[in-house]
Design an enzyme around this catalytic site. Structure first.
Site, mmCIF file in Angstrom:
data_model
loop_
_atom_site.group_PDB
_atom_site.id
_atom_site.type_symbol
_atom_site.label_atom_id
_atom_site.label_comp_id
_atom_site.label_asym_id
_atom_site.label_seq_id
_atom_site.Cartn_x
_atom_site.Cartn_y
_atom_site.Cartn_z
ATOM 1 N N HIS A 1 18.329 -24.780 -15.044
ATOM 2 C CA HIS A 1 18.374 -23.285 -14.910
ATOM 3 C C HIS A 1 16.264 -22.823 -14.847
ATOM 4 C CE1 HIS A 1 22.002 -21.302 -16.825
ATOM 5 N NE2 HIS A 1 22.252 -22.749 -17.499
ATOM 6 N N TYR B 1 23.009 -26.964 -26.649
ATOM 7 C CA TYR B 1 21.207 -25.735 -26.168
ATOM 8 C C TYR B 1 20.839 -25.700 -27.554
ATOM 9 C CZ TYR B 1 21.622 -24.246 -21.322
ATOM 10 O OH TYR B 1 22.156 -24.187 -20.167
HETATM 11 FE FE LIG Z 1 23.489 -23.619 -18.572
#
Ligand SMILES: [Fe+2]
Length: 289
Positions: A217, A157
């Site tokens: 997500h 991320y």
């Molecule tokens: Fe994740």
């Protein structure tokens, strides 16, 4: 004066914490006292073990900041987060199931149009995810915002990549009049949870796999419907049956099908091979159980 003994201390402590002015707080704290004491009795907790636990909690707090939530991670790997989600989102079996939020959601992602690319030059295999958002009766839900975020093709991320400050691999898409949505991104990779902190220390003493299967997500907060926080997982991905945070559900596993260069689902031409995932999100109206 009542003398404290090993036998009566639990009752005395529960009685004290039961004086909390808010009844729910009193319920939570007296139950916490009872369960903590039962735990200590069951395992015959030693003083050294008690101190080790205190120091672990201290380190867990010290490593946490606005980008790292080690306590949430601890709750996730202990299965507590997913248990709380399951108890609080007992949706109709036809509705899309809820899962954990995880630590990487950020408010204020950029808004993109139908089929627009949220990967913005991040390297990876193009992936389209498309389908509809509808209610339990099958009616389309127009104007629903899908807040989407994911890891990159290396499993990272943006908060884990040095020198990246702006939003990356995250965006908001809005459904059209017929409830349809289409997002373009790159295929995410499964990843390890952070193993350099107190949670990792504990996991490394076990046979637990510290990985999550590849996923995207989604957060749908649509007025009139139960808020939905969920994931879509890539069918056939590694770690699907051992997700370290217990987030995987069969209903959320979708094939990422291989497509050759040519027209994409939004009508634009793809110059390279791409992947296609189709999923219809089903929302449950508020108040319906
Ligand atoms: Fe994740």
């Amino acid at each position: 004066m009542q003398l404290v003994t090993e036998d009566n201390i639990t009752g005395l402590a529960a009685e004290r914490w039961g004086t909390a002015r808010d009844p729910r707080t009193a319920e939570l704290l007296t139950a916490l006292v009872r369960h903590l004491h039962d735990f200590a009795r069951e395992v015959r907790l030693t003083e050294a073990e008690w101190m080790a636990a205190i120091q672990w909690l201290t380190r867990t707090g010290q490593i946490s900041d606005d980008k790292r939530e080690e306590f949430i991670l601890a709750s996730d790997v202990l299965g507590l987060s997913m248990l709380v989600v399951q108890m609080n989102h007992q949706l109709d079996p036809q509705a899309t199931p809820a899962t954990v939020l995880g630590p990487f959601h950020i408010e204020g992602s950029p808004e993109l149009g139908y089929g627009e690319d949220m990967s913005d030059g991040v390297p990876g295999t193009p992936l389209f995810v498309h389908g509809t958002v509808r209610d339990l009766a099958g009616n389309p839900v127009p104007g629903a915002v899908l807040d989407v975020w994911q890891a990159d093709a290396e499993g990272a991320y943006e908060s884990q990549v040095p020198d990246i400050d702006e939003a990356r691999l995250r965006a908001k898409y809005t459904t059209r009049e017929d409830g349809s949505y289409c997002l373009r991104t790159i295929a995410p990779k499964g990843y390890s949870i952070p193993m350099d902190g107190p949670v990792g220390e504990l996991i490394s003493r076990t046979a637990i796999s510290h990985f999550r299967p590849a996923h995207v997500h989604f957060l749908l907060n649509v007025p009139g419907y139960e808020p939905l926080i969920t994931h879509l997982f890539q069918e056939g991905a590694q770690y699907l049956d051992s997700d370290v945070v217990f987030g995987t559900k069969q209903e959320l596993v979708v094939p990422f099908e291989q497509r050759e260069a040519g027209p994409g689902p939004d009508g634009r031409t793809m110059a390279e091979p791409w992947l296609e995932a189709r999923y219809d999100f089903v929302l449950q109206p508020v108040g319906r159980r």
